[in-house]
Design an enzyme around this catalytic site. Structure first.
Site, PDB file in Angstrom:
ATOM      1  N   GLN A  96     101.868  82.934  54.799  1.00  0.00           N
ATOM      2  CA  GLN A  96     101.000  82.238  54.349  1.00  0.00           C
ATOM      3  C   GLN A  96     101.337  80.496  55.211  1.00  0.00           C
ATOM      4  OE1 GLN A  96      98.595  79.876  51.308  1.00  0.00           O
ATOM      5  NE2 GLN A  96      97.679  81.234  51.500  1.00  0.00           N
ATOM      6  N   TYR A 179      91.970  72.366  52.779  1.00  0.00           N
ATOM      7  CA  TYR A 179      92.833  72.218  53.269  1.00  0.00           C
ATOM      8  C   TYR A 179      92.202  71.817  54.665  1.00  0.00           C
ATOM      9  CZ  TYR A 179      96.409  72.345  49.450  1.00  0.00           C
ATOM     10  OH  TYR A 179      96.893  72.072  48.298  1.00  0.00           O
ATOM     11  N   GLY A 360      97.245  86.009  40.943  1.00  0.00           N
ATOM     12  CA  GLY A 360      98.286  84.496  40.865  1.00  0.00           C
ATOM     13  C   GLY A 360      98.898  84.107  39.998  1.00  0.00           C
TER      14      GLY A 360
END
Length: 415
Positions: A96, A179, A360
């Protein structure tokens, strides 16, 4: 779960390990033996696809210390040990690629090493957040507007090439969580008046150019994209009509490149940041809405449409207008993330709403999560201990393994 064709690859099952920032690449952004063990445990635990933690494309003063990078040969060598071990355990792994943008600080060590100011689309600081590693725990700084966004596109391109050298099976574009790419998408953080800001098309331009750079290195069948339309984290979030309009356009354009997958993250309360207004009243930054219902058809058309590939059926369906290929109507797979329960995932996959699920936290405390699911075992409760959130991003000074590689597998507990 049955194998799944994703782009150029075939996953052994539909259970994906989501990217999980763990802050264990000590001392200096290079993957170490503990990182190798951590990813190997989860590959041996049956993950169909592992998505690496957010991996910085260049030196940045992130709020997350000890996050790994992928911009030099030392990073390549460190990650190669991870990828080789994951492959030996029978899994696949994507890197990623991550740029934090204005969510950095000038006094963080990596930002000092970079010798550059904290960048952002515009000179607008994010609210909330603390850099706990710095004296006084300061918040975000006002970023310096990026003069030439193409220079950052080139950083993503370079990182994609380094990821290929490191033995990854593909890359994921981190276009989420407030981000840098997300900062360009949101008009609260992006108030540029050039071709990179203003209209929806201009605000989406940066993310799409980064995606094109990754595809030029890897080909579309080895590239994925992560999206968080509900926003909230790192002080992003537009009114609902603007959010929907932006993401329908963005996802439609992404789909036209036919990447391997798009990972949609649902609203997550733990990422719903609280912000103080000018009159000191607190409010949430997120824009909760049903991302699967609204954007899912752009990626994975409803079964009724798939049964009839005619233009009339496409135009007459309820799905939003999106690029459509009658020879391969759903080349891009849809992964769902965000508090998905295993039983819910089974139902959504069975009915054809999604192709796979990204878990997750369940992967943090269950290194053999897929084996547990396949055998009908509990996850995180009863059989194994619960996840310890105090160790998600930090660890005791004398024990990097705490809350990282020390969660037992079911087979170990049975001994």
């Amino acid at each position: 779960m049955a194998p799944l064709k994703v782009g150029d690859l075939t996953l052994r099952n539909r259970v994906v390990m989501a990217s999980l920032t763990r802050n264990r690449s000590v001392p200096d952004t290079v993957p170490n033996k503990y990182n190798v063990e951590y990813y190997t445990q989860r590959a041996e635990g049956g993950a169909g696809l592992i998505l690496s933690e957010g991996t910085l494309v260049s030196p940045q003063g992130s709020v997350w210390p000890y996050a790994p990078g992928i911009w030099n040969e030392e990073h390549v060598a460190g990650w190669r040990k991870v990828t080789d071990s994951v492959h030996a355990a029978g899994s696949l792994i994507f890197c990623q690629l991550w740029h934090v943008g204005r969510a950095a600080h000038t006094e963080m060590e990596q930002q000092k090493k970079a010798g550059k100011p904290v960048p952002g689309p515009s000179a607008i600081a994010a609210r909330g957040g603390k850099f706990r590693q710095l004296p006084g725990e300061p918040g975000y700084v006002t970023p310096t507007p990026i003069q030439d966004p193409w220079s950052i596109v080139q950083e993503f391109r370079h990182a994609a090439k380094m990821a290929k050298k490191a033995g990854f099976d593909g890359v994921e574009l981190h276009s989420a969580n407030g981000y840098l790419i997300h900062q360009f998408l949101d008009y609260n953080s992006n108030q540029r008046t050039d071709e990179w800001g203003g209209s929806i098309e201009n605000r989406c331009r940066f993310g799409l150019e980064c995606l094109k750079a990754l595809i030029e290195v890897w080909g579309p069948g080895r590239v994925g994209v992560k999206l968080t339309p509900c926003g909230g984290f790192n002080d992003v979030g537009m009114p609902l009509p603007d959010t929907i309009a932006t993401y329908i356009y963005y996802i439609s354009k992404i789909s036209s490149f036919k990447p391997a997958y798009i990972q949609l993250m649902r609203y997550a309360s733990n990422m719903d940041q609280t912000i103080l207004s000018k009159d000191s009243k607190s409010y949430k930054r997120s824009v909760p809405h049903d991302v699967l219902a609204i954007y899912g058809p752009l990626i994975k058309p409803p079964p009724a449409v798939l049964r009839d590939h005619s233009e009339e059926a496409i135009r007459g369906s309820a799905m939003p207008k999106a690029p459509y290929d009658t020879q391969n109507p759903t080349p891009t797979r849809l992964f769902l993330n965000g508090g998905v329960l295993p039983s819910e995932a089974d139902k959504l996959i069975e009915e054809g709403s999604i192709d796979g699920v990204a878990f997750g936290v369940l992967w943090i405390c269950n290194p053999d999560l897929q084996h547990r699911l396949a055998n009908g075992l509990d996850v995180g409760h009863g059989v194994n201990v619960d996840a310890d959130p105090t160790t998600f991003y930090a660890f005791p000074e004398d024990d990097i393994t705490k809350g990282y590689t020390d969660y037992p597998s079911f087979a170990h507990l049975k001994l």
